[in-house]
Write an enzyme that holds these catalytic residues in place. Structure first.
Site, PDB file in Angstrom:
ATOM      1  CG  HIS A 126      32.672 -39.054  64.022  1.00 49.58           C
ATOM      2  ND1 HIS A 126      31.645 -39.108  63.433  1.00 49.58           N
ATOM      3  CD2 HIS A 126      32.297 -40.390  64.576  1.00 49.58           C
ATOM      4  CE1 HIS A 126      30.379 -39.063  64.183  1.00 49.58           C
ATOM      5  NE2 HIS A 126      30.807 -39.984  65.200  1.00 49.58           N
ATOM      6  CG  ASP A 163      26.390 -44.308  64.559  1.00 51.78           C
ATOM      7  OD1 ASP A 163      26.788 -45.307  65.019  1.00 51.78           O
ATOM      8  OD2 ASP A 163      26.433 -43.181  65.154  1.00 51.78           O
ATOM      9  CG  HIS A 165      26.934 -39.904  67.471  1.00 44.97           C
ATOM     10  ND1 HIS A 165      27.508 -41.290  67.531  1.00 44.97           N
ATOM     11  CD2 HIS A 165      26.631 -39.237  68.365  1.00 44.97           C
ATOM     12  CE1 HIS A 165      26.921 -41.000  69.056  1.00 44.97           C
ATOM     13  NE2 HIS A 165      26.765 -39.886  69.562  1.00 44.97           N
ATOM     14  CG  ASP A 244      25.153 -44.607  67.740  1.00 49.01           C
ATOM     15  OD1 ASP A 244      24.754 -45.427  66.883  1.00 49.01           O
ATOM     16  OD2 ASP A 244      25.877 -44.693  67.746  1.00 49.01           O
TER      17      ASP A 244
END
Length: 308
Positions: A126, A163, A165, A244
């Protein structure tokens, strides 16, 4: 040749609060599961060095680096954003995370190991060139990819991000860079609430809805990622390995299981064997249900080490 497992005790010193999901227990759970699974004797264990500022500057602005350094205060927490905090040890841990990814590239390129997994925290995907966010301070995978391109004069590298995200920082670092192909899926809508728009030519990012399961993801990989990777012919493959999207992880609502991560890893290894001399560097990103994370990392490592 073996698989390198790169970590450092400094990863356990970065702490963002008692109830924060990105905790030192993540690395502890992984290492406990490695012992239980009895694969640790088959890995090459390496300590992560500290990254240099010049290495950080491969992706990040001088201003961003200085801003993070300014947050280092003895015996104090500093809030970066609503999700991200620093304690007095966080900067050093972040340097180890970048250092692990750089060392992984060097060891793989030298032929000392076949591939490598960096088990460090904080994660990185991120982190944008000029901003820390979402548990991330510096973009470990993006720095490693840029380092490989510049240090070893590679022409084409691929970054795979599984991931739950979206790796917004990685996309920002390489958007429209024809030397880099980024392939990812991510739950949408979900943090960081990236806009869904037409991919740039080197970005194959596919948003999927909540409750997407492994069968759908495998089809996506087979019909979208693998043809694009074969067309691109990467000389090195980098993996933003977030776990995740596992069905037990409460930070997302997807339905993958360990067998799905093992399958994805095997497909990427096949591409690496075909085009990249087997060269893969994988860096830990998310994964917050401790048992699911640990089991998934072991499944990932078993494939990387040809123990599956």
């Amino acid at each position: 040749m073996s698989t390198a497992y790169i970590s450092h005790r400094d990863s356990l010193e970065h702490y963002m609060g008692e109830y924060h999901p990105e905790s030192p227990d993540r690395v502890k759970a992984i290492e406990d599961q490695l012992i239980l699974s009895r694969i640790e004797p088959f890995l090459t264990y390496l300590d992560a060095p500290l990254a240099t500022e010049s290495q950080l500057e491969l992706v990040h602005t001088k201003e961003h680096i200085k801003n993070i350094q300014m947050f280092v205060h003895e015996n104090e927490y500093r809030v970066i954003d609503s999700d991200t905090k620093m304690n007095p040890h966080s900067y050093q841990a972040a340097l180890r995370s970048v250092g692990a990814s750089i060392t992984a590239v060097d060891k793989v390129m030298s032929g000392e190991v076949k591939n490598a997994f960096a088990c460090t925290r904080p994660p990185g995907h991120h982190a944008e060139p000029n901003r820390a966010m979402g548990f991330c301070f510096f973009n470990n995978i993006a720095i490693a990819a840029k380092y490989a391109l510049e240090k070893y004069s590679l022409q084409r590298v691929a970054i795979i991000d599984f991931d739950v995200h979206h790796g917004n920082g990685t996309e920002m670092a390489f958007k429209d860079d024809s030397r880099v192909l980024m392939c990812s899926f991510f739950q949408h809508p979900l943090y960081p609430y990236s806009e869904v728009h037409e991919n740039s030519p080197n970005m194959l990012n596919t948003p999927v809805p909540a409750y997407t399961d492994g069968k759908v993801i495998r089809q996506l990989v087979e019909t979208q990622w693998l043809p694009k990777l074969r067309e691109f012919k990467p000389e090195f493959i980098f993996i933003s390995a977030g776990f995740d999207a596992h069905r037990e992880d409460e930070l997302g609502q997807m339905g993958l299981v360990e067998a799905d991560y093992a399958w994805i890893t095997r497909q990427l290894m096949n591409i690496a064997d075909e085009y990249s001399h087997g060269r893969i560097v994988s860096c830990l990103e998310g994964g917050y249900h401790l048992s699911a994370l640990a089991r998934s990392v072991v499944a990932h490592l078993k494939e990387l080490a040809d123990l599956g």
